[in-house]
Design a protein around this motif. Structure first.
Motif, PDB file in Angstrom:
ATOM      1  N   THR A 240       0.914  -1.227  -0.161  1.00 37.48           N
ATOM      2  CA  THR A 240      -0.094   0.056   0.200  1.00 37.48           C
ATOM      3  C   THR A 240       0.743   1.275   0.148  1.00 37.48           C
ATOM      4  N   SER A 241       2.285   0.962   0.940  1.00 35.06           N
ATOM      5  CA  SER A 241       3.248   2.099   0.853  1.00 35.06           C
ATOM      6  C   SER A 241       4.147   1.931   0.811  1.00 35.06           C
ATOM      7  N   PHE A 242       5.572   2.208   0.293  1.00 37.13           N
ATOM      8  CA  PHE A 242       7.057   2.056   0.425  1.00 37.13           C
ATOM      9  C   PHE A 242       7.594   3.636   0.818  1.00 37.13           C
ATOM     10  N   GLU A 243       8.573   3.753   1.770  1.00 44.64           N
ATOM     11  CA  GLU A 243       9.574   4.708   1.379  1.00 44.64           C
ATOM     12  C   GLU A 243      11.180   3.649   1.341  1.00 44.64           C
ATOM     13  N   LEU A 244      11.917   4.613  -0.071  1.00 48.66           N
ATOM     14  CA  LEU A 244      12.845   3.975   0.901  1.00 48.66           C
ATOM     15  C   LEU A 244      13.873   5.117   0.626  1.00 48.66           C
ATOM     16  N   THR A 245      15.303   5.207   1.520  1.00 45.68           N
ATOM     17  CA  THR A 245      15.934   6.716   1.749  1.00 45.68           C
ATOM     18  C   THR A 245      17.168   5.896   1.442  1.00 45.68           C
ATOM     19  N   ALA A 246      17.940   6.735   0.125  1.00 43.56           N
ATOM     20  CA  ALA A 246      19.544   6.868   0.568  1.00 43.56           C
ATOM     21  C   ALA A 246      20.374   7.551   0.585  1.00 43.56           C
ATOM     22  N   LEU A 247      21.313   7.602   0.637  1.00 47.78           N
ATOM     23  CA  LEU A 247      22.326   8.811   0.202  1.00 47.78           C
ATOM     24  C   LEU A 247      22.835   8.541  -0.525  1.00 47.78           C
ATOM     25  N   LEU A 248      23.246   9.831  -1.067  1.00 48.42           N
ATOM     26  CA  LEU A 248      24.403   9.611  -2.320  1.00 48.42           C
ATOM     27  C   LEU A 248      25.926   9.961  -2.281  1.00 48.42           C
ATOM     28  N   ARG A 249      26.453   8.924  -2.284  1.00 46.83           N
ATOM     29  CA  ARG A 249      27.782   8.782  -1.974  1.00 46.83           C
ATOM     30  C   ARG A 249      28.514  10.289  -2.786  1.00 46.83           C
ATOM     31  N   PRO A 250      29.441  11.125  -2.550  1.00 45.10           N
ATOM     32  CA  PRO A 250      30.202  11.926  -3.389  1.00 45.10           C
ATOM     33  C   PRO A 250      31.823  11.026  -4.066  1.00 45.10           C
ATOM     34  N   ALA A 251      31.879  11.704  -5.176  1.00 46.77           N
ATOM     35  CA  ALA A 251      33.172  10.720  -6.225  1.00 46.77           C
ATOM     36  C   ALA A 251      33.861  11.130  -5.248  1.00 46.77           C
ATOM     37  N   PRO A 252      35.274   9.343  -5.959  1.00 46.12           N
ATOM     38  CA  PRO A 252      36.673   9.357  -5.479  1.00 46.12           C
ATOM     39  C   PRO A 252      37.102  11.325  -4.753  1.00 46.12           C
ATOM     40  N   VAL A 253      37.872  10.998  -4.642  1.00 49.43           N
ATOM     41  CA  VAL A 253      38.218  13.230  -4.304  1.00 49.43           C
ATOM     42  C   VAL A 253      39.519  12.565  -4.539  1.00 49.43           C
ATOM     43  N   HIS A 254      39.282  13.824  -5.517  1.00 51.95           N
ATOM     44  CA  HIS A 254      40.607  13.838  -6.485  1.00 51.95           C
ATOM     45  C   HIS A 254      41.206  15.513  -6.111  1.00 51.95           C
ATOM     46  N   TYR A 255      42.512  15.508  -6.189  1.00 57.54           N
ATOM     47  CA  TYR A 255      43.115  16.951  -5.971  1.00 57.54           C
ATOM     48  C   TYR A 255      43.867  16.906  -7.273  1.00 57.54           C
ATOM     49  N   SER A 256      44.102  18.206  -8.193  1.00 59.11           N
ATOM     50  CA  SER A 256      44.828  18.156  -9.403  1.00 59.11           C
ATOM     51  C   SER A 256      46.145  19.101  -9.161  1.00 59.11           C
ATOM     52  N   PRO A 257      46.981  18.666  -9.756  1.00 55.20           N
ATOM     53  CA  PRO A 257      47.965  18.849  -9.230  1.00 55.20           C
ATOM     54  C   PRO A 257      48.357  20.508  -9.575  1.00 55.20           C
ATOM     55  N   ALA A 258      47.703  21.113 -10.454  1.00 57.66           N
ATOM     56  CA  ALA A 258      47.392  22.396 -10.477  1.00 57.66           C
ATOM     57  C   ALA A 258      47.181  22.941  -9.279  1.00 57.66           C
ATOM     58  N   GLU A 259      46.118  22.530  -8.628  1.00 56.19           N
ATOM     59  CA  GLU A 259      45.468  23.636  -7.343  1.00 56.19           C
ATOM     60  C   GLU A 259      46.404  23.296  -6.238  1.00 56.19           C
ATOM     61  N   ILE A 260      47.565  22.435  -6.417  1.00 55.87           N
ATOM     62  CA  ILE A 260      48.521  21.517  -5.363  1.00 55.87           C
ATOM     63  C   ILE A 260      49.638  22.396  -5.515  1.00 55.87           C
ATOM     64  N   ARG A 261      50.031  22.572  -6.689  1.00 59.29           N
ATOM     65  CA  ARG A 261      51.332  23.875  -7.295  1.00 59.29           C
ATOM     66  C   ARG A 261      51.026  25.048  -6.642  1.00 59.29           C
ATOM     67  N   ALA A 262      49.714  25.471  -7.307  1.00 57.43           N
ATOM     68  CA  ALA A 262      49.081  27.020  -6.781  1.00 57.43           C
ATOM     69  C   ALA A 262      49.146  26.848  -5.276  1.00 57.43           C
ATOM     70  N   ALA A 263      48.894  26.491  -4.697  1.00 56.27           N
ATOM     71  CA  ALA A 263      48.912  26.539  -3.688  1.00 56.27           C
ATOM     72  C   ALA A 263      50.478  26.614  -2.673  1.00 56.27           C
ATOM     73  N   ALA A 264      51.259  25.080  -3.596  1.00 54.45           N
ATOM     74  CA  ALA A 264      52.638  24.757  -2.763  1.00 54.45           C
ATOM     75  C   ALA A 264      53.695  26.109  -3.345  1.00 54.45           C
ATOM     76  N   GLY A 265      53.454  26.471  -4.555  1.00 56.10           N
ATOM     77  CA  GLY A 265      54.751  27.359  -5.190  1.00 56.10           C
ATOM     78  C   GLY A 265      55.145  26.057  -5.685  1.00 56.10           C
ATOM     79  N   VAL A 266      56.206  27.024  -6.838  1.00 59.71           N
ATOM     80  CA  VAL A 266      57.629  26.050  -6.971  1.00 59.71           C
ATOM     81  C   VAL A 266      58.480  26.586  -6.842  1.00 59.71           C
ATOM     82  N   SER A 267      59.775  25.403  -6.093  1.00 61.53           N
ATOM     83  CA  SER A 267      60.677  25.993  -5.638  1.00 61.53           C
ATOM     84  C   SER A 267      62.053  25.299  -6.008  1.00 61.53           C
ATOM     85  N   ALA A 268      63.259  25.668  -5.554  1.00 66.79           N
ATOM     86  CA  ALA A 268      64.219  24.137  -5.749  1.00 66.79           C
ATOM     87  C   ALA A 268      64.676  23.911  -4.299  1.00 66.79           C
TER      88      ALA A 268
END
Lengths: 484, 85
Positions: A240-268
Motif C-alpha cells: 500500500t506504500s513504501f519509502e526508501l531512503t538513500a544517501l548519494l556518496r560523492p565521487a572519489p576525492v581528486h586533488y588536481s596537480p594545478a591546485e597543489i602547485r598553485a598552493a605549494a608554489g614552485v621552488s628548488a
C-alpha cells in the motif's frame, strides 16, 4: 549473526543487486568503508530468518534502518523484543552499539512447503549499477514505475544459504525486500548509493499470483541537496506504500596537480633530494608527492601499484621482507634517501571502545604502528646523516566530525614511537605533523556535520616543516600542528 | 505565540531523544552534538529532518554548517517561528 561472503553472493544472485561496494575490493577501498560491505538487506533477511526459526509468516509492515556498514567475518549480536499484536524489533549490535535494526508486524501463515512457481516476467537486470546524473534520474523516475523480478531460478539455491526455506514468506513480500535493495543499489541513486533505510506497508490481500510481475509505482523521489539524501516513496505490487531512503556518496576525492602547485608554489628547496612518500597513491600522500616534486625533489612514490614511468616502489609496508626488497630497489635506483615521509596508515575503523573488543583495538594499533616501524627499520639505513623523517599523526578530539578514536590512539602511538627513535638517532631530524581530519577517500561522506579540511594546506604545512640542517633551529625532534 | 529558546529546548530534546532512542535525553543550551551519545553524521541527518518536521521549519545548508551547539539551533528555530508568526 555473522555475514559471510557466501551470504552476500547468495543475496546478490537472488536480488541482482551487484553494486560494486559489495564485491569490488578496489572500488570499495576508495570509500569511507575501506573495503567491501554486506548488503543491508542481507542482514534483514538473516535476522528475520533466525528470528522465525523456520516458521512461515507474512509481514504486515516492516521498517529497517542500516545505521552502520556491515562487514564480513564480524560476529554481530542479534537481539529482539516482541510486543503484543505481532510487533517485533530485531537489532544487530557490535558490542553495545546498534549497527542496524528492523521493526515489523507479522502474522503466522500455513506457508507453502514447496515454494511458488514463478513465470519469467522478461525483466532484465543491470549488470552494472547506473551512473545516471542525478537531475536526469530524478526526472526519469518522478511519477514513473519500476518493474522488477528477482532471480526466481535462484530461490531454491539461495534462500537456504540465507537461513530460509522457499515458501516461508509470501514470495511477493520477499521480492519487495529484494527490489528495494536492487533499486537503490543499481538504479537510483545507483553506483554511489548508500542505502539507509526502508519502510514497506503490505496490502492485506495476500499473494497477487505467481505470474504477476512486481513493480514499484507512483514513484515520488524527494531530493534533499543539503544532505545528499534521497527519499523515494510510492506504492507497489502487494504494497500500500513504501519509502526508501538513500544517501548519494560523492565521487572519489581528486586533488588536481594545478591546485597543489598553485598552493605549494614552485621552488628548488628540494633540488637533488630523494624523498620517499609512503601511501602516495591518493589522499595526503598524493598531494604531498606532487607538492614535493614542485620543489625540485626526486619523489619516490610508494603505493599499492607502481605506475609505469613514475619513480615509484610498491610493496606491503607491514612486511619486513617486502620493505627490505623496496630498500634494495631504492638503493639500486636512487642510491640513498634524504627524507622519508611515513604517511601510509590503515583505514580507521568506524568503531569505538566497547563496540569492538580489546583484541580488535590492539590489532588495529599493531597494524598502524607496523606501517611506520617496519619501513623505518629498513629505510633508515638508506639515509645519510642530516636527513628528515616525517610522521603524520592526528589531532585529538572526540565525537562528531573528529578523528575516529582508534585512529587517535594509533596515531598517538606513532608519535611516541618516532619520539623514541629520535632519541636513538640524533643524526637525523624527526618531525611529526598532527594533521586535522582531511578530505580523503576515507572521510568522503555524503554528509558531514563538520566537513573535513582540504589536504592541500596540510601538505603545505608539511613542506614548511621539512627543513634541512642549518635551515631551522629546531632540534632533532619536533611536533607541528597541521592547522590554525 | 512565538516560542522562546527556553521553551523550545525541552521539545527539541524530546525530538532528538526519539531519534537516538534515549527517552530521558535532556539537552542544555551549551550541549554540542559531540557530547551526545550516538549523535554521528548519519544520525545528524535524521535529527535535522525530525526537528524540521516537528517545528515545521527548514534550515538552509549554511545554517546547518554553522551551528556550534544545541542552543544556536534552538535560537534559529525560535527566530524562524517568530518570523512565521
Amino acid at each position: 549473526m555473522e555475514i559471510t561472503p557466501a551470504h552476500t553472493a547468495a543475496f546478490a544472485a537472488l536480488s541482482h543487486d551487484r553494486n560494486p561496494i559489495h564485491w569490488d575490493a578496489e572500488y570499495a577501498r576508495r570509500t569511507p568503508f575501506g573495503g567491501v560491505v554486506a548488503h543491508g538487506m542481507t542482514a534483514v533477511l538473516l535476522a528475520l530468518g533466525e528470528w522465525a526459526g523456520g516458521r512461515p509468516f507474512r509481514l504486515e509492515e516492516i521498517r529497517a534502518s542500516f545505521v552502520k556498514p556491515l562487514y564480513h567475518g564480524v560476529a554481530y549480536e542479534l537481539a529482539w523484543t516482541e510486543r503484543p499484536g505481532g510487533r517485533v524489533r530485531l537489532e544487530w549490535r557490535r558490542g553495545r552499539a546498534v549497527q542496524g535494526w528492523c521493526a515489523f508486524r507479522w502474522t503466522e501463515t500455513a506457508g507453502t512447503e514447496a515454494g511458488p512457481k514463478l513465470s519469467s516476467t522478461g525483466f532484465e537486470p543491470r549488470v552494472q549499477a547506473a551512473e545516471t546524473a542525478l537531475a536526469d534520474a530524478l526526472e526519469h523516475w518522478r511519477g514513473g514505475s519500476f518493474p522488477y523480478a528477482m532471480a526466481a531460478g535462484m530461490l531454491a539455491e539461495s534462500l537456504p544459504v540465507l537461513g530460509w526455506r522457499p515458501g516461508q514468506i509470501p514470495v511477493r513480500q520477499l521480492e519487495a525486500l529484494l527490489a528495494a535493495s536492487y533499486f537503490v543499489g543499481m538504479e537510483f541513486p545507483g553506483r554511489q548509493a548508500l542505502f539507509y533505510g526502508c519502510e514497506l506497508e503490505f496490502a492485506p490481500e495476500t499473494d497477487p499470483g505467481p505470474t504477476a510481475g512486481f513493480a514499484f509505482a507512483g514513484l515520488d523521489p524527494q531530493w534533499d541537496d543539503r544532505m545528499n539524501r534521497l527519499a523515494l516513496s510510492g506504492v507497489g505490487t502487494g504494497l500500500t506504500s513504501f519509502e526508501l531512503t538513500a544517501l548519494l556518496r560523492p565521487a572519489p576525492v581528486h586533488y588536481s596537480p594545478a591546485e597543489i602547485r598553485a598552493a605549494a608554489g614552485v621552488s628548488a628547496k628540494f633540488q637533488d633530494r630523494v624523498v620517499l612518500v609512503t601511501g602516495a597513491d591518493r589522499g595526503l600522500g598524493a598531494v604531498l608527492a606532487e607538492a614535493l616534486a614542485a620543489q625540485g625533489a626526486t619523489v619516490v612514490r610508494h603505493g599499492r601499484s607502481a605506475a609505469a614511468g613514475v619513480a615509484a616502489v610498491s610493496g606491503e609496508l607491514t612486511d619486513v621482507g617486502e620493505c627490505r626488497r623496496m630498500a634494495r630497489e631504492i638503493r639500486a635506483r636512487w642510491g640513498r634517501l634524504d627524507a622519508l615521509v611515513l604517511n601510509a596508515f590503515p583505514v580507521a575503523p568506524g568503531w569505538s571502545f566497547g563496540e569492538a573488543n580489546s583484541g580488535e583495538w590492539l590489532a588495529y594499533l599493531h597494524a598502524g604502528l607496523a606501517c611506520v616501524a617496519v619501513p623505518l627499520g629498513e629505510f633508515l639505513p638508506l639515509m645519510p646523516p642530516g636527513g628528515i623523517v616525517l610522521g603524520v599523526a592526528a589531532r585529538g578530539g572526540v565525537g562528531l566530525g573528529a578523528v575516529p578514536p582508534p585512529l587517535v590512539a594509533a596515531k598517538g602511538a606513532l608519535e611516541s614511537f618516532l619520539q623514541g627513535v629520535a632519541g636513538d638517532h640524533p643524526e637525523q631530524r624527526f618531525v611529526v605533523l598532527r594533521a586535522p581530519r582531511m578530505l580523503t577517500d576515507q572521510t568522503n561522506a555524503a554528509f558531514d556535520f563538520s566537513p573535513p579540511v582540504s589536504a592541500v594546506p596540510v601538505a603545505c604545512r608539511i613542506l614548511a616543516a621539512l627543513n634541512w640542517p642549518g635551515e631551522s633551529d629546531a632540534g632533532n625532534w619536533s611536533v607541528v600542528v597541521g592547522e590554525d | 505565540m512565538p516560542k522562546t529558546t527556553e521553551e523550545i529546548l525541552p521539545e527539541f530534546s524530546k525530538v532528538v531523544g526519539k531519534v537516538l532512542e534515549q527517552d530521558a535525553l535532556q539537552l542544555k543550551y551549551e550541549t554540542t552534538a559531540r557530547e551526545v551519545k550516538d549523535w554521528d553524521s548519519l544520525r545528524h541527518i535524521e535529527i535535522v529532518l525530525a526537528v524540521e518536521k516537528h517545528f515545521k521549519i527548514k534550515f538552509n545548508f549554511a545554517e546547518l554548517q554553522k551551528f556550534k551547539n544545541i542552543g544556536q539551533m534552538c535560537d534559529n528555530i525560535a527566530a524562524k517561528l517568530a518570523k512565521a508568526g
